[in-house]
Write a protein that holds these residues in place. Structure first.
Motif, PDB file in Angstrom:
ATOM      1  N   MET A  94       8.230  -2.493  -0.989  1.00 44.36           N
ATOM      2  CA  MET A  94       6.925  -2.722  -1.604  1.00 44.36           C
ATOM      3  C   MET A  94       6.404  -1.371  -2.101  1.00 44.36           C
ATOM      4  O   MET A  94       6.469  -0.376  -1.396  1.00 44.36           O
ATOM      5  N   ASN A  95       5.869  -1.348  -3.302  1.00 38.47           N
ATOM      6  CA  ASN A  95       5.410  -0.069  -3.844  1.00 38.47           C
ATOM      7  C   ASN A  95       4.081   0.356  -3.220  1.00 38.47           C
ATOM      8  O   ASN A  95       3.396  -0.421  -2.557  1.00 38.47           O
ATOM      9  N   THR A  96       3.719   1.598  -3.453  1.00 34.06           N
ATOM     10  CA  THR A  96       2.545   2.194  -2.822  1.00 34.06           C
ATOM     11  C   THR A  96       1.246   1.490  -3.224  1.00 34.06           C
ATOM     12  O   THR A  96       0.388   1.258  -2.373  1.00 34.06           O
ATOM     13  N   ILE A  97       1.102   1.151  -4.489  1.00 31.29           N
ATOM     14  CA  ILE A  97      -0.124   0.485  -4.944  1.00 31.29           C
ATOM     15  C   ILE A  97      -0.278  -0.864  -4.251  1.00 31.29           C
ATOM     16  O   ILE A  97      -1.347  -1.196  -3.744  1.00 31.29           O
ATOM     17  N   ARG A  98       0.786  -1.625  -4.187  1.00 30.82           N
ATOM     18  CA  ARG A  98       0.723  -2.927  -3.522  1.00 30.82           C
ATOM     19  C   ARG A  98       0.405  -2.757  -2.036  1.00 30.82           C
ATOM     20  O   ARG A  98      -0.357  -3.530  -1.463  1.00 30.82           O
ATOM     21  N   GLN A  99       0.971  -1.753  -1.405  1.00 32.58           N
ATOM     22  CA  GLN A  99       0.677  -1.478   0.005  1.00 32.58           C
ATOM     23  C   GLN A  99      -0.802  -1.147   0.192  1.00 32.58           C
ATOM     24  O   GLN A  99      -1.433  -1.609   1.140  1.00 32.58           O
ATOM     25  N   GLN A 100      -1.342  -0.358  -0.704  1.00 29.67           N
ATOM     26  CA  GLN A 100      -2.762  -0.004  -0.628  1.00 29.67           C
ATOM     27  C   GLN A 100      -3.638  -1.230  -0.839  1.00 29.67           C
ATOM     28  O   GLN A 100      -4.663  -1.401  -0.169  1.00 29.67           O
ATOM     29  N   GLN A 101      -3.258  -2.094  -1.771  1.00 33.06           N
ATOM     30  CA  GLN A 101      -4.018  -3.319  -2.006  1.00 33.06           C
ATOM     31  C   GLN A 101      -3.997  -4.213  -0.779  1.00 33.06           C
ATOM     32  O   GLN A 101      -5.035  -4.739  -0.371  1.00 33.06           O
ATOM     33  N   ARG A 102      -2.834  -4.393  -0.184  1.00 39.39           N
ATOM     34  CA  ARG A 102      -2.724  -5.225   1.015  1.00 39.39           C
ATOM     35  C   ARG A 102      -3.534  -4.635   2.164  1.00 39.39           C
ATOM     36  O   ARG A 102      -4.181  -5.362   2.916  1.00 39.39           O
ATOM     37  N   ALA A 103      -3.513  -3.308   2.289  1.00 39.35           N
ATOM     38  CA  ALA A 103      -4.284  -2.659   3.355  1.00 39.35           C
ATOM     39  C   ALA A 103      -5.781  -2.881   3.136  1.00 39.35           C
ATOM     40  O   ALA A 103      -6.526  -3.151   4.090  1.00 39.35           O
ATOM     41  N   TYR A 104      -6.247  -2.799   1.883  1.00 38.90           N
ATOM     42  CA  TYR A 104      -7.656  -3.023   1.577  1.00 38.90           C
ATOM     43  C   TYR A 104      -8.040  -4.482   1.856  1.00 38.90           C
ATOM     44  O   TYR A 104      -9.091  -4.762   2.434  1.00 38.90           O
ATOM     45  N   GLN A 105      -7.179  -5.415   1.451  1.00 36.57           N
ATOM     46  CA  GLN A 105      -7.429  -6.828   1.746  1.00 36.57           C
ATOM     47  C   GLN A 105      -7.522  -7.046   3.251  1.00 36.57           C
ATOM     48  O   GLN A 105      -8.413  -7.747   3.732  1.00 36.57           O
ATOM     49  N   GLN A 106      -6.601  -6.439   3.984  1.00 33.78           N
ATOM     50  CA  GLN A 106      -6.589  -6.559   5.444  1.00 33.78           C
ATOM     51  C   GLN A 106      -7.885  -6.025   6.042  1.00 33.78           C
ATOM     52  O   GLN A 106      -8.470  -6.640   6.932  1.00 33.78           O
ATOM     53  N   ASP A 107      -8.352  -4.870   5.543  1.00 34.14           N
ATOM     54  CA  ASP A 107      -9.603  -4.282   6.044  1.00 34.14           C
ATOM     55  C   ASP A 107     -10.789  -5.213   5.789  1.00 34.14           C
ATOM     56  O   ASP A 107     -11.633  -5.420   6.674  1.00 34.14           O
ATOM     57  N   LEU A 108     -10.879  -5.761   4.583  1.00 30.06           N
ATOM     58  CA  LEU A 108     -11.971  -6.673   4.258  1.00 30.06           C
ATOM     59  C   LEU A 108     -11.947  -7.913   5.151  1.00 30.06           C
ATOM     60  O   LEU A 108     -12.986  -8.347   5.662  1.00 30.06           O
TER      61      LEU A 108
ATOM     62  N   MET B 172      -8.093 -25.903   9.892  1.00 37.40           N
ATOM     63  CA  MET B 172      -8.022 -24.503   9.486  1.00 37.40           C
ATOM     64  C   MET B 172      -7.902 -24.404   7.969  1.00 37.40           C
ATOM     65  O   MET B 172      -7.258 -25.245   7.339  1.00 37.40           O
ATOM     66  N   ARG B 173      -8.539 -23.396   7.429  1.00 28.96           N
ATOM     67  CA  ARG B 173      -8.417 -23.088   6.004  1.00 28.96           C
ATOM     68  C   ARG B 173      -8.249 -21.583   5.904  1.00 28.96           C
ATOM     69  O   ARG B 173      -8.892 -20.831   6.619  1.00 28.96           O
ATOM     70  N   ARG B 174      -7.378 -21.147   5.019  1.00 31.14           N
ATOM     71  CA  ARG B 174      -7.135 -19.718   4.837  1.00 31.14           C
ATOM     72  C   ARG B 174      -8.090 -19.126   3.816  1.00 31.14           C
ATOM     73  O   ARG B 174      -8.287 -19.679   2.741  1.00 31.14           O
ATOM     74  N   ILE B 175      -8.644 -17.995   4.193  1.00 27.72           N
ATOM     75  CA  ILE B 175      -9.502 -17.231   3.287  1.00 27.72           C
ATOM     76  C   ILE B 175      -8.700 -16.026   2.831  1.00 27.72           C
ATOM     77  O   ILE B 175      -8.103 -15.313   3.645  1.00 27.72           O
ATOM     78  N   PHE B 176      -8.671 -15.833   1.528  1.00 29.01           N
ATOM     79  CA  PHE B 176      -7.948 -14.722   0.919  1.00 29.01           C
ATOM     80  C   PHE B 176      -8.931 -13.797   0.219  1.00 29.01           C
ATOM     81  O   PHE B 176     -10.097 -14.152   0.008  1.00 29.01           O
ATOM     82  N   VAL B 177      -8.434 -12.634  -0.196  1.00 28.54           N
ATOM     83  CA  VAL B 177      -9.230 -11.687  -0.978  1.00 28.54           C
ATOM     84  C   VAL B 177      -8.621 -11.616  -2.369  1.00 28.54           C
ATOM     85  O   VAL B 177      -7.420 -11.390  -2.519  1.00 28.54           O
ATOM     86  N   HIS B 178      -9.442 -11.830  -3.384  1.00 29.83           N
ATOM     87  CA  HIS B 178      -9.032 -11.665  -4.782  1.00 29.83           C
ATOM     88  C   HIS B 178      -9.569 -10.308  -5.217  1.00 29.83           C
ATOM     89  O   HIS B 178     -10.772 -10.143  -5.419  1.00 29.83           O
ATOM     90  N   LEU B 179      -8.685  -9.314  -5.316  1.00 34.58           N
ATOM     91  CA  LEU B 179      -9.134  -7.942  -5.579  1.00 34.58           C
ATOM     92  C   LEU B 179      -9.672  -7.732  -6.988  1.00 34.58           C
ATOM     93  O   LEU B 179     -10.589  -6.925  -7.167  1.00 34.58           O
ATOM     94  N   ALA B 180      -9.138  -8.427  -7.964  1.00 33.86           N
ATOM     95  CA  ALA B 180      -9.610  -8.225  -9.340  1.00 33.86           C
ATOM     96  C   ALA B 180     -11.085  -8.576  -9.488  1.00 33.86           C
ATOM     97  O   ALA B 180     -11.825  -7.914 -10.220  1.00 33.86           O
ATOM     98  N   PHE B 181     -11.540  -9.601  -8.779  1.00 37.15           N
ATOM     99  CA  PHE B 181     -12.930 -10.040  -8.855  1.00 37.15           C
ATOM    100  C   PHE B 181     -13.738  -9.709  -7.606  1.00 37.15           C
ATOM    101  O   PHE B 181     -14.927  -9.998  -7.544  1.00 37.15           O
TER     102      PHE B 181
END
Length: 114
Positions: A1-15, A51-60
């Motif tokens: 996984m590239n660095t940008i994708r890793q950073q995005q996933r980490a930010y989603q995880q934090d949120l 149960m329902r999954r909540i995701f993060v949409h980073l673009a919006f």
């Protein structure tokens, strides 16, 4: 996984971790997980024990739990987002499969070619 994708996933995880803490403080049942594609998700139980999954949409910068207009809320105001998600879970998640937000680029390309 590239660095940008890793950073995005980490930010989603934090949120999602911050959201989880707020919902658990409201006595909501939540589980931090990932989907089959490795996207971080927060499973939240509704009043009917579904149960329902909540995701993060980073673009919006949305938390979303379906593809309907009332199934998303901004990540920028975490307390307000927790209020909205709590209310939706207490009402009960919408019947049927959980919708997925996404952009179908083929439709955009087909429209442009016409």
């Amino acid at each position: 996984m590239n660095t940008i994708r890793q950073q995005q996933r980490a930010y989603q995880q934090d949120l999602l971790t911050d959201l989880q803490a707020m919902l658990q403080a409201r006595e909501m049942t939540t589980v931090l997980t990932a989907d089959q594609y490795g996207r971080p998700a927060l499973e939240v139980m509704d009043s009917r024990c579904r149960m329902r999954r909540i995701f993060v949409h980073l673009a919006f910068l949305w938390f979303y739990w379906g593809d309907e207009r009332d199934e998303r809320v901004t990540c920028l105001r975490l307390p307000a987002a927790a209020d909205r998600i709590e209310a939706a879970a207490r009402e009960g998640w919408r019947e049927g499969e959980q919708g997925e937000l996404g952009i179908d680029l083929t439709k955009i390309l087909d429209a442009h070619r016409s």
